[in-house]
Design an enzyme around this catalytic site. Sequence first.
Site, PDB file in Angstrom:
ATOM      1  N   LYS A   1      53.980  44.510  44.057  1.00 12.62           N
ATOM      2  CA  LYS A   1      53.436  44.649  45.420  1.00 12.62           C
ATOM      3  C   LYS A   1      52.583  43.428  45.741  1.00 12.62           C
ATOM      4  CE  LYS A   1      49.651  47.255  46.174  1.00 12.62           C
ATOM      5  NZ  LYS A   1      48.559  46.577  46.864  1.00 12.62           N
ATOM      6  N   ASN A   2      51.724  43.043  44.807  1.00 17.65           N
ATOM      7  CA  ASN A   2      50.739  41.996  45.110  1.00 17.65           C
ATOM      8  C   ASN A   2      51.293  40.587  45.022  1.00 17.65           C
ATOM      9  OD1 ASN A   2      49.015  44.048  45.643  1.00 17.65           O
ATOM     10  ND2 ASN A   2      47.792  43.831  43.778  1.00 17.65           N
TER      11      ASN A   2
ATOM     12  N   CYS B   1      36.824  48.867  52.348  1.00 15.88           N
ATOM     13  CA  CYS B   1      37.637  50.032  51.976  1.00 15.88           C
ATOM     14  C   CYS B   1      36.810  50.828  50.965  1.00 15.88           C
ATOM     15  CB  CYS B   1      38.980  49.607  51.392  1.00 15.88           C
ATOM     16  SG  CYS B   1      38.809  48.885  49.769  1.00 15.88           S
TER      17      CYS B   1
ATOM     18  N   ARG C   1      34.581  44.092  50.543  1.00 11.71           N
ATOM     19  CA  ARG C   1      35.769  43.218  50.620  1.00 11.71           C
ATOM     20  C   ARG C   1      35.586  42.114  51.681  1.00 11.71           C
ATOM     21  NH1 ARG C   1      40.069  46.433  48.432  1.00 11.71           N
ATOM     22  NH2 ARG C   1      41.207  44.516  48.061  1.00 11.71           N
TER      23      ARG C   1
ATOM     24  N   ASP D   1      42.617  46.729  38.382  1.00 10.68           N
ATOM     25  CA  ASP D   1      43.569  47.716  38.905  1.00 10.68           C
ATOM     26  C   ASP D   1      44.063  48.675  37.829  1.00 10.68           C
ATOM     27  OD1 ASP D   1      45.063  45.346  41.200  1.00 10.68           O
ATOM     28  OD2 ASP D   1      43.242  46.534  41.303  1.00 10.68           O
TER      29      ASP D   1
ATOM     30  N   ARG E   1      51.230  53.764  48.821  1.00  9.21           N
ATOM     31  CA  ARG E   1      51.026  52.352  49.158  1.00  9.21           C
ATOM     32  C   ARG E   1      51.421  51.451  48.011  1.00  9.21           C
ATOM     33  NH1 ARG E   1      45.403  50.773  51.639  1.00  9.21           N
ATOM     34  NH2 ARG E   1      46.535  48.823  51.421  1.00  9.21           N
TER      35      ARG E   1
HETATM   36  C1  EPZ Z   1      43.578  41.545  45.236  1.00  7.85           C
HETATM   37  O1  EPZ Z   1      42.637  41.956  46.210  1.00  7.85           O
HETATM   38  C2  EPZ Z   1      44.514  42.722  45.046  1.00  7.85           C
HETATM   39  N1  EPZ Z   1      45.204  43.023  46.301  1.00  7.85           N
HETATM   40  C3  EPZ Z   1      43.717  43.929  44.561  1.00  7.85           C
HETATM   41  O2  EPZ Z   1      44.640  44.961  44.297  1.00  7.85           O
HETATM   42  C4  EPZ Z   1      43.017  43.576  43.254  1.00  7.85           C
HETATM   43  O3  EPZ Z   1      42.236  44.675  42.854  1.00  7.85           O
HETATM   44  C5  EPZ Z   1      42.127  42.348  43.472  1.00  7.85           C
HETATM   45  O4  EPZ Z   1      42.938  41.264  43.981  1.00  7.85           O
HETATM   46  C6  EPZ Z   1      41.453  41.882  42.192  1.00  7.85           C
HETATM   47  O5  EPZ Z   1      42.417  41.602  41.240  1.00  7.85           O
HETATM   48  C7  EPZ Z   1      46.273  42.267  46.633  1.00  7.85           C
HETATM   49  O6  EPZ Z   1      46.664  41.341  45.942  1.00  7.85           O
HETATM   50  C8  EPZ Z   1      46.962  42.655  47.914  1.00  7.85           C
HETATM   51  P1  EPZ Z   1      39.629  39.403  45.500  1.00  7.85           P
HETATM   52  P2  EPZ Z   1      41.669  40.830  46.889  1.00  7.85           P
HETATM   53  O7  EPZ Z   1      39.580  38.569  46.716  1.00  7.85           O
HETATM   54  O8  EPZ Z   1      42.418  39.596  47.111  1.00  7.85           O
HETATM   55  C9  EPZ Z   1      35.012  39.480  46.408  1.00  7.85           C
HETATM   56  C10 EPZ Z   1      45.638  47.012  44.513  1.00  7.85           C
HETATM   57  O9  EPZ Z   1      45.343  47.969  43.840  1.00  7.85           O
HETATM   58  N2  EPZ Z   1      35.324  38.530  47.487  1.00  7.85           N
HETATM   59  O10 EPZ Z   1      39.985  38.800  44.194  1.00  7.85           O
HETATM   60  O11 EPZ Z   1      40.978  41.452  48.044  1.00  7.85           O
HETATM   61  C11 EPZ Z   1      35.519  40.883  46.741  1.00  7.85           C
HETATM   62  O12 EPZ Z   1      34.559  41.562  47.525  1.00  7.85           O
HETATM   63  C12 EPZ Z   1      44.571  46.129  45.114  1.00  7.85           C
HETATM   64  O13 EPZ Z   1      46.815  46.625  44.725  1.00  7.85           O
HETATM   65  C13 EPZ Z   1      34.279  37.945  48.186  1.00  7.85           C
HETATM   66  O14 EPZ Z   1      33.103  38.205  47.931  1.00  7.85           O
HETATM   67  O15 EPZ Z   1      40.627  40.645  45.708  1.00  7.85           O
HETATM   68  C14 EPZ Z   1      35.696  41.523  45.389  1.00  7.85           C
HETATM   69  O16 EPZ Z   1      34.460  42.055  44.964  1.00  7.85           O
HETATM   70  C15 EPZ Z   1      43.235  46.828  45.123  1.00  7.85           C
HETATM   71  N3  EPZ Z   1      34.564  37.080  49.214  1.00  7.85           N
HETATM   72  C16 EPZ Z   1      36.093  40.342  44.497  1.00  7.85           C
HETATM   73  O17 EPZ Z   1      35.760  39.148  45.218  1.00  7.85           O
HETATM   74  C17 EPZ Z   1      35.853  36.761  49.543  1.00  7.85           C
HETATM   75  O18 EPZ Z   1      36.061  35.949  50.463  1.00  7.85           O
HETATM   76  C18 EPZ Z   1      37.559  40.302  44.187  1.00  7.85           C
HETATM   77  O19 EPZ Z   1      38.240  40.186  45.404  1.00  7.85           O
HETATM   78  C19 EPZ Z   1      36.901  37.372  48.818  1.00  7.85           C
HETATM   79  C20 EPZ Z   1      36.616  38.248  47.786  1.00  7.85           C
END
Ligand code: EPZ
Length: 425
Positions: A24-25, A119, A124, A310, A402
Amino acid sequence: MGVGAFKIIGNKKLEGILEVEGSKNASLPIFIATLIEKGTYILKNIPDLMDIRTLIKLLESLGLEIEKLDKNSYKIINNGITNIEASYELVKKMRASFLVMGPMLAHCGEAKVSLPGGCAIGARPVDLHLKGFENLGVEIKIEHGYVYGKVKDNELKGNKIVLDFPSVGATENIIMAAVKSKGTTIIENVAREPEIDDLCNFLNKMGAKIEGIGEGRLIIEGVEKLYPCEYEIIPDRIVAGTFIIAAIMFEGIKVKGVCVEHLESFLMKLKEMGVTYEIDKDGLFVVTSKLEDLKGVKVKTMPYPGFPTDLQSPIMTLMCLAKGSSEIKETIFENRFMHVPELNRMGAEITTEKNIAVIKGIKNFSSAQVMSSDLRAGAALVLAALKCEGESIVNRIYHIDRGYEDLDKKLRNIGADIERVKEEI
Ligand code: EPZ
């Protein structure tokens, strides 16, 4: 989103193969990357999920024509972006929609994208995405819940970017904006998830010049033009991990389509618990250890290649059935223990203090009504309900739909008594 639930009668003998679908990701950013350049694309091994259907609606609203060729393949025709606004109605359903910003800036120099909501698992924010765009010469304005980006002098300029945190989404958005920028972009402290590698391999197949894939530092030499292509998505390592936990809990289950290189830290932890396994000649993952021999361990979620957040809730379900106690430290999201009170309703003995959960081993779960809070938490609850005697109801299964393709069907095929029912609300 249908407000459905799974009714599960547990403690059945489960026997058979669980097959892992496409990631998915990896599918989401690669689908979105087709916005960058006009032409016709074919994408294969795309999982048949709610999130994919949601994304297709968004991409069609921006002007793409998308045709489903079969259950897991699509043809995408990009004759140019006809609308630069990604609406709140569509973005709020799936926050990964925010990834359309980078490709739109690369394609037509401007974009207006709704800020994704937070969420259940956390706020996020997207600050790292926006800082990256500004480094590439994009003027950013935020008003009325939308981010408006406009490329200065109509040209994205390569630059050096250092991410405060290896954010998966920020890395993907910046890469997609940088591939057609003028000059070279160096991004330090990038996320190294296999899904990022898959996106980079897809873009390089389109003629992009991305080096350092998988090494934490990317060097992107901007090119004038990219060319559409055909591409097959990698398997979903999180679904694979979830199915492996099912195979540990139920002796008769085998898992097809596991890419062990994507799961090293997860498999190391399982070995520490006492799990043993073989990959047979057809690449079938077969567990050889016994559930009752497993012992508790400590897990700390980290950016890849560390233990994936995850798989935190699915391994928590397994830890409940191990001897002794376990501990999980969640370092990626600020609120990702919402499955704990639900597992405790099923007889688990888990306590949490800030971002640390302590799990005491129990004999077995007891059936109950529970509620999914995110897609992985939902899967963890289904695993627990399959294990214990009696009838459990897992509510809010739209979360599960999802991220897991036909989960109830796959489980019924190996002997589970699981059916979709209306949720009493
Ligand atoms: C991706 O989310 C995945 N989603 C998530 O999977 C996964 O849990 C996550 O990466 C971590 O591996 C998809 O790929 C669609 P991040 P993403 O940006 O990109 C902070 C699932 O189950 N952050 O690495 O949103 C954020 O708040 C989902 O399929 C900032 O502070 O994750 C979080 O605490 C759930 N500022 C941390 O980084 C930003 O601009 C990780 O977020 C961006 C992120």
